[in-house]
Design a protein around this motif. Sequence first.
Motif, PDB file in Angstrom:
ATOM      1  N   ALA A  53       0.828  -1.211   0.000  1.00  0.00           N
ATOM      2  CA  ALA A  53       0.000   0.000   0.000  1.00  0.00           C
ATOM      3  C   ALA A  53       0.860   1.258   0.000  1.00  0.00           C
ATOM      4  N   ALA A  54       1.799   1.310  -0.958  1.00  0.00           N
ATOM      5  CA  ALA A  54       2.738   2.438  -1.019  1.00  0.00           C
ATOM      6  C   ALA A  54       2.546   3.258  -2.292  1.00  0.00           C
ATOM      7  N   GLY A  55       1.309   3.394  -2.739  1.00  0.00           N
ATOM      8  CA  GLY A  55       1.050   4.228  -3.910  1.00  0.00           C
ATOM      9  C   GLY A  55       1.302   3.496  -5.217  1.00  0.00           C
ATOM     10  N   ASP A  56       1.673   4.259  -6.262  1.00  0.00           N
ATOM     11  CA  ASP A  56       1.939   3.640  -7.564  1.00  0.00           C
ATOM     12  C   ASP A  56       3.193   4.250  -8.175  1.00  0.00           C
ATOM     13  N   ILE A  57       3.643   3.704  -9.294  1.00  0.00           N
ATOM     14  CA  ILE A  57       4.923   4.196  -9.827  1.00  0.00           C
ATOM     15  C   ILE A  57       4.812   5.624 -10.357  1.00  0.00           C
ATOM     16  N   GLY A  58       3.614   6.013 -10.813  1.00  0.00           N
ATOM     17  CA  GLY A  58       3.431   7.391 -11.268  1.00  0.00           C
ATOM     18  C   GLY A  58       3.675   8.387 -10.148  1.00  0.00           C
ATOM     19  N   MET A  59       3.382   7.962  -8.926  1.00  0.00           N
ATOM     20  CA  MET A  59       3.581   8.816  -7.752  1.00  0.00           C
ATOM     21  C   MET A  59       5.069   8.876  -7.359  1.00  0.00           C
ATOM     22  N   HIS A  60       5.746   7.742  -7.451  1.00  0.00           N
ATOM     23  CA  HIS A  60       7.162   7.694  -7.042  1.00  0.00           C
ATOM     24  C   HIS A  60       8.101   8.204  -8.131  1.00  0.00           C
ATOM     25  N   PHE A  61       7.727   7.967  -9.397  1.00  0.00           N
ATOM     26  CA  PHE A  61       8.591   8.350 -10.524  1.00  0.00           C
ATOM     27  C   PHE A  61       7.759   9.095 -11.568  1.00  0.00           C
ATOM     28  N   PRO A  62       7.306  10.323 -11.258  1.00  0.00           N
ATOM     29  CA  PRO A  62       6.372  11.023 -12.151  1.00  0.00           C
ATOM     30  C   PRO A  62       6.957  11.286 -13.547  1.00  0.00           C
ATOM     31  N   ASP A  63       6.084  11.157 -14.560  1.00  0.00           N
ATOM     32  CA  ASP A  63       6.558  11.347 -15.940  1.00  0.00           C
ATOM     33  C   ASP A  63       6.736  12.825 -16.273  1.00  0.00           C
ATOM     34  N   THR A  64       6.521  13.690 -15.280  1.00  0.00           N
ATOM     35  CA  THR A  64       6.793  15.116 -15.457  1.00  0.00           C
ATOM     36  C   THR A  64       8.202  15.457 -14.962  1.00  0.00           C
ATOM     37  N   ASP A  65       8.862  14.454 -14.344  1.00  0.00           N
ATOM     38  CA  ASP A  65      10.197  14.671 -13.772  1.00  0.00           C
ATOM     39  C   ASP A  65      11.267  14.234 -14.770  1.00  0.00           C
ATOM     40  N   PRO A  66      12.099  15.206 -15.214  1.00  0.00           N
ATOM     41  CA  PRO A  66      13.141  14.871 -16.204  1.00  0.00           C
ATOM     42  C   PRO A  66      14.103  13.790 -15.706  1.00  0.00           C
ATOM     43  N   ALA A  67      14.164  13.594 -14.385  1.00  0.00           N
ATOM     44  CA  ALA A  67      15.062  12.575 -13.821  1.00  0.00           C
ATOM     45  C   ALA A  67      14.722  11.186 -14.360  1.00  0.00           C
ATOM     46  N   TRP A  68      13.451  10.969 -14.727  1.00  0.00           N
ATOM     47  CA  TRP A  68      13.008   9.631 -15.156  1.00  0.00           C
ATOM     48  C   TRP A  68      12.872   9.526 -16.671  1.00  0.00           C
TER      49      TRP A  68
END
Length: 158
Positions: A53-68
């Motif tokens: 129950a730790a959210g989803d990957i969009g929350m941890h690695f947002p596609d708005t973040d250039p890091a990803w």
Amino acid sequence: MRTGIGFDAHRFASGRRLVLGGVEIPWDLGLAGHSDADVLCHAASDAMLGAVAAGDIGMHFPDTDPAWQDADSLDLLRRVRNIVERRGARVVNLDATVLAEAPKLGPYRVAMCEKLSSALQVAPDAVSVKASTMEGMGALGRGEGIAAMAVVLVEQDI
Ligand code: MG
């Protein structure tokens, strides 16, 4: 014991690599996405996060973040394993199904299981990857993209 479910889909795009379960598959189309668009790793990651129950990957690695941008999704899966471990849980097994009309994935199944089991630090027989088609039905059946679903069982310290 806790379970998690994950699902993801990406559409085909030209000029992109096709990466599934961390394995690059020779094909004339790849999958569109901010990262390497590895649907299998994304579905597995969401199943892992769901189990604790730790959210989803969009929350941890947002596609708005250039890091990803162009991120190696097998590396994201390793990061997700760390999140799961920090919550006192470890993976018991992963089972996944990839839905694709083409290419045929059978020849890559063992390699995908090896990559995934190594990222999750579990025995090879704790990971299962299956391939299926949509029998020509719907967007996936027309070969517009690839989808994957996954379930993960984790064991959590109490
Ligand atoms: Mg995705």
